[in-house]
Design an enzyme around this catalytic site. Structure first.
Site, PDB file in Angstrom:
ATOM      1  N   ASP A 279      -1.537  15.712  21.755  1.00 24.94           N
ATOM      2  CA  ASP A 279      -1.128  16.559  21.040  1.00 24.94           C
ATOM      3  C   ASP A 279      -2.181  17.906  21.013  1.00 24.94           C
ATOM      4  O   ASP A 279      -3.083  17.840  21.688  1.00 24.94           O
ATOM      5  CB  ASP A 279      -1.300  15.920  19.460  1.00 24.94           C
ATOM      6  CG  ASP A 279      -0.522  16.889  18.488  1.00 24.94           C
ATOM      7  OD1 ASP A 279       0.102  16.157  17.385  1.00 24.94           O
ATOM      8  OD2 ASP A 279      -0.024  17.910  18.717  1.00 24.94           O
TER       9      ASP A 279
HETATM   10  C1  GLC Z   1       1.441  20.142  16.681  1.00 28.40           C
HETATM   11  C2  GLC Z   1       1.791  18.745  16.119  1.00 28.40           C
HETATM   12  C3  GLC Z   1       2.868  17.930  16.996  1.00 28.40           C
HETATM   13  C4  GLC Z   1       3.776  19.166  17.995  1.00 28.40           C
HETATM   14  C5  GLC Z   1       2.687  19.963  18.693  1.00 28.40           C
HETATM   15  C6  GLC Z   1       3.296  21.133  19.766  1.00 28.40           C
HETATM   16  O1  GLC Z   1       0.038  20.380  16.094  1.00 28.40           O
HETATM   17  O2  GLC Z   1       1.125  17.854  15.493  1.00 28.40           O
HETATM   18  O3  GLC Z   1       3.701  17.408  16.232  1.00 28.40           O
HETATM   19  O4  GLC Z   1       4.591  18.870  18.732  1.00 28.40           O
HETATM   20  O5  GLC Z   1       1.387  20.527  17.928  1.00 28.40           O
HETATM   21  O6  GLC Z   1       3.740  21.876  18.573  1.00 28.40           O
END
Ligand code: GLC
Length: 748
Positions: A279
């Protein structure tokens, strides 16, 4: 003789060598990846594991791509996709295409209800269709990987990301999560209109303590195995292309460094082969969480855990080469990660064609897309209350209608959280749709009363009240702005924000019939407001077509069929409250509520059982609840055999009768209860549902198949077993199974 036997064995061995292909066919993806990796430097390999924002083609990004130091981009706009792909394909030494990724969570341009609203449809076919449309629209702009479905189980509406979830139940989330994966990926990922899906967030993110985002999750092995992991196992078995770790720690170990989850369970027990993408910053955060001392150690921990791609931490980019040189990281860990990334790129057909067809006709907001989005909003709306069958309204019997509330005409709010690419100008609001529906009919008095959901300025409420007074019926649109749910949008109080409660009370005080429509990203504790309304439709955030869907439902062109995918608490103090509860040693057979306690009551005078003095034991509305304009009765539950063995398939049938006057859908739900086991078991577990259309006055028989696995659970030895003994089966209109039928069966 011995020499002859030896000779024969030798000959046979040689023949077997000649017959067996010693290498995989050269045209297989594995072979292509192997051949490519043999040419790659360690620097180029590490480049494949580095994912950065692609919003602007800066000179730095340009050179990093040209040098093969970037493997994937997130948030790269359509007009840049071909530029960055040309740099990767034509300027980098080996011409490896980029993976272009984006959060396409509930639609790309055509926005569907938030996933929590889609879950209320209990319609996997419709959910799959929505994901397929989202993939078609997103891939037309070069996006070939979406960070969806989010399949975190949660029982905590304080957590803002409940909006993105498919609710509190593992079975429903598993079925709909698989539907989304199938919709995004189809059965051939090389198709240019398909996108790779990503199962997130692995794992236990929905159990963040206190419903506070990013907080720790302290869960038992039982909770993990029985509630949290099943949807991930289902989508892994369904072939989801990628996984994403969660931000939270699980029992002291951050997900991005959690080998138990990613190596022992995901890759080991489940044998899943795919690509794990961290993430955002989640790898670097391992240090913040106090799990290691240096940023370099976060990279080592993550790569050895099997996190293939580093989204935006830059720690693979900065440290992996030196970690490899000093032996802190194995060549195998890096090679495995690179193989997973390149394999996904081959599966997507990116080496053959990574480019966007800029000449293609735009398909965004195609009428067929909008039609499916409208149907999802219709089926995702849950009728909670309908006193004296106020709904459906008949336009011909109305002279005037008041449309009141900050959500009646809020195009950007009704689409909800996580829809970066949506155009609110394309939203059709309830005001727009109802105005069109009632043209040449009753007069409409529209007064928002508040300018937005958090508005505390009450000086328009009087005007709203006077609009109500001169109308035959009030349509009251309340809820949450989109920004009040989603990531890092947790709320400790689950009331209607701003002065909405005053608005509801003031309008209700006129004595006019009030239909309240709630457009929110989560369950809200609005029992008082619901008591003040004569009818209540809970639509969550319904997306681009929320308006036409709500209008059709209010005026009877469609009949509500939605069922709650999550419990609605009476009060925040009840949280966590969910249907999947276990029995206690003091069942709440009788209790005295706070207002009935005599003054000076003795400590021992009230009895001792499990409940809240000021809230009893029940939620405001239970999981699976949803009314219709017609009525259904459940009768004649039957099982194929009373006693069954572990190898049998049990068939359960039940007759559902439409006793009302509208043809309508009903979602019949099958729950299982194991009253006695080696570990205590929930009072009921959803193990099946059937959405069935039944004409007024007619009946249908629903049928469910149960196998041994439906009776199994993770025991104290971490084995998934079904223990012999009696079970109770329920077929009911909601998790309040007393309103359905039940039957006992015995597993021998
Ligand atoms: C965010 C979220 C995740 C998302 C990623 C890319 O912080 O936690 O669900 O896919 O970053 O945007």
């Amino acid at each position: 003789m011995k020499k002859l036997v030896g000779f024969i064995v030798l000959v046979l061995w040689c023949v077997s060598c000649v017959q067996q292909p010693v290498t995989t066919p050269t045209n297989s993806i594995d072979a292509k990846v192997t051949a490519l990796m043999e040419q790659m430097t360690w620097e180029e390999k590490i480049g494949q594991l580095h994912q950065v924002e692609g919003g602007q083609l800066t000179p730095q990004l340009y050179s990093e791509i040209a040098e093969g130091h970037v493997g994937s981009l997130l948030n790269c706009p359509k007009h840049l996709v071909n530029d960055v792909q040309r740099i990767a394909m034509q300027q980098s030494r080996l011409g490896i295409p980029l993976l272009i990724a984006r959060d396409v969570i509930h639609g790309f341009k055509t926005i569907f209800p938030i996933p929590l609203g889609q879950a209320a449809t209990f319609n996997p076919i419709l959910v799959e269709k929505g994901a397929e449309i989202a993939a078609t629209e997103a891939s037309s702009e070069g996006i070939r990987l979406t960070f969806a479905p989010m399949i975190d189980i949660t029982r905590d509406p304080r957590w803002g990301r409940i909006a993105e979830s498919l609710g509190e139940d593992p079975y429903l989330t598993s079925v709909l999560g698989v539907a989304m994966v199938n919709g995004f990926q189809g059965n051939d990922l090389t198709q240019p209109n398909k996108v790779a899906a990503c199962a997130k967030h692995f794992a236990a993110y929905g159990f963040s303590e206190g419903g506070r985002d990013y907080n720790i999750a302290d869960v038992s092995e039982y909770q993990l195995r029985e509630v949290i992991l099943p949807p991930f196992k289902s989508v892994a078995d369904a072939g989801v292309a990628s996984f994403m770790p969660s931000f939270n720690e699980i029992n002291g170990v951050p997900a991005s460094a959690n080998a138990y989850l990613f190596k022992q369970i995901l890759r080991g027990e489940w044998g899943w082969k795919g690509t794990v993408i961290s993430d955002y910053f989640s790898i670097k955060q391992i240090k913040t969480q106090g799990f290691c001392e240096t940023e370099a150690q976060t990279a080592a921990l993550a790569i050895e855990t099997g996190i293939d791609v580093d989204m935006m931490s830059y720690v693979y980019h900065q440290y992996l080469d030196s970690l490899l040189m000093d032996g802190s990281v194995s060549e195998k860990a890096i090679n495995d990660a690179v193989r997973n990334v390149l394999t996904l790129k081959y599966k997507l057909g990116l080496f053959d064609n990574p480019y966007v067809d800029t000449l293609a006709q735009p398909i965004h907001y195609d009428v067929s897309h909008l039609a499916v989005a409208k149907q999802a909003a219709i089926e995702g709306a849950v009728l909670l209350k309908n006193e004296h069958n106020l709904l459906p309204l008949s336009a011909s019997q109305l002279n005037s209608v008041a449309i009141i509330g900050p959500m009646a005409d809020a195009p950007a709010e009704q689409i909800g959280t996580w829809c970066f690419d949506a155009e609110p100008s394309r939203s059709i609001t309830p005001l727009m749709a109802i105005t069109k529906e009632l043209q040449d009919g009753p007069i409409i008095h529209y007064v928002p009363g508040l300018n937005y959901s958090r508005d505390v300025n009450t000086n328009q409420i009087e005007r709203a009240v006077s609009a109500a007074k001169k109308s035959d019926v009030v349509l009251l649109f309340v809820g949450e702005e989109a920004i009040l749910s989603g990531e890092a949008k947790c709320r400790a109080r689950l009331d209607l924000p701003g002065a909405q409660a005053q608005l509801v009370n003031a309008v209700a005080a006129t004595g006019k019939p009030v239909v309240m429509v709630v457009m929110a990203g989560r369950p809200l504790c609005i029992g008082n407001e619901i008591a003040n309304a004569n009818a209540v439709l809970y639509t969550f955030h319904g997306g681009t077509m929320a308006g036409p869907a709500i209008s059709d439902l209010l005026f009877g062109k469609s009949i509500p069929s939605g069922k709650l995918p999550v419990t609605i608490p009476q009060a925040e103090g009840q949280i966590p409250i969910y249907y999947y509860q276990k029995e206690t040693g003091r069942p709440p057979h009788h209790f005295t509520l706070i207002d009935d306690i005599p003054v000076g009551a003795k400590q021992t005078s009230l009895g001792f059982c499990t409940y809240w003095l000021d809230a009893g034991i029940e939620p405001l509305y239970p999981f699976g609840f949803g009314l219709s304009y017609t009525q259904f009765t459940y009768s004649d539950i039957q099982v194929s055999q009373q006693n069954f063995s572990a190898t049998d398939t049990l068939t359960v049938t039940c007759t559902i009768t439409n006793t009302g006057k509208y043809n309508a859908y009903e979602v019949a739900q099958l729950y299982v209860h194991d009253p006695v086991a080696s570990l205590t078991r929930p009072l009921k577990q959803l193990k099946g549902f059937q959405k069935v259309f039944i004409k007024a006055g007619e009946q249908e028989k629903v049928s469910f198949k149960l196998t041994n696995n439906d009776f199994a659970f993770w025991n104290n030895q971490n084995q998934f077993v079904a223990e012999p003994g009696a079970f109770t089966l329920y077929v009911a209109p909601s998790s309040d199974v007393a309103k359905g039928c039940s039957v006992s069966v015995v597993l021998e």
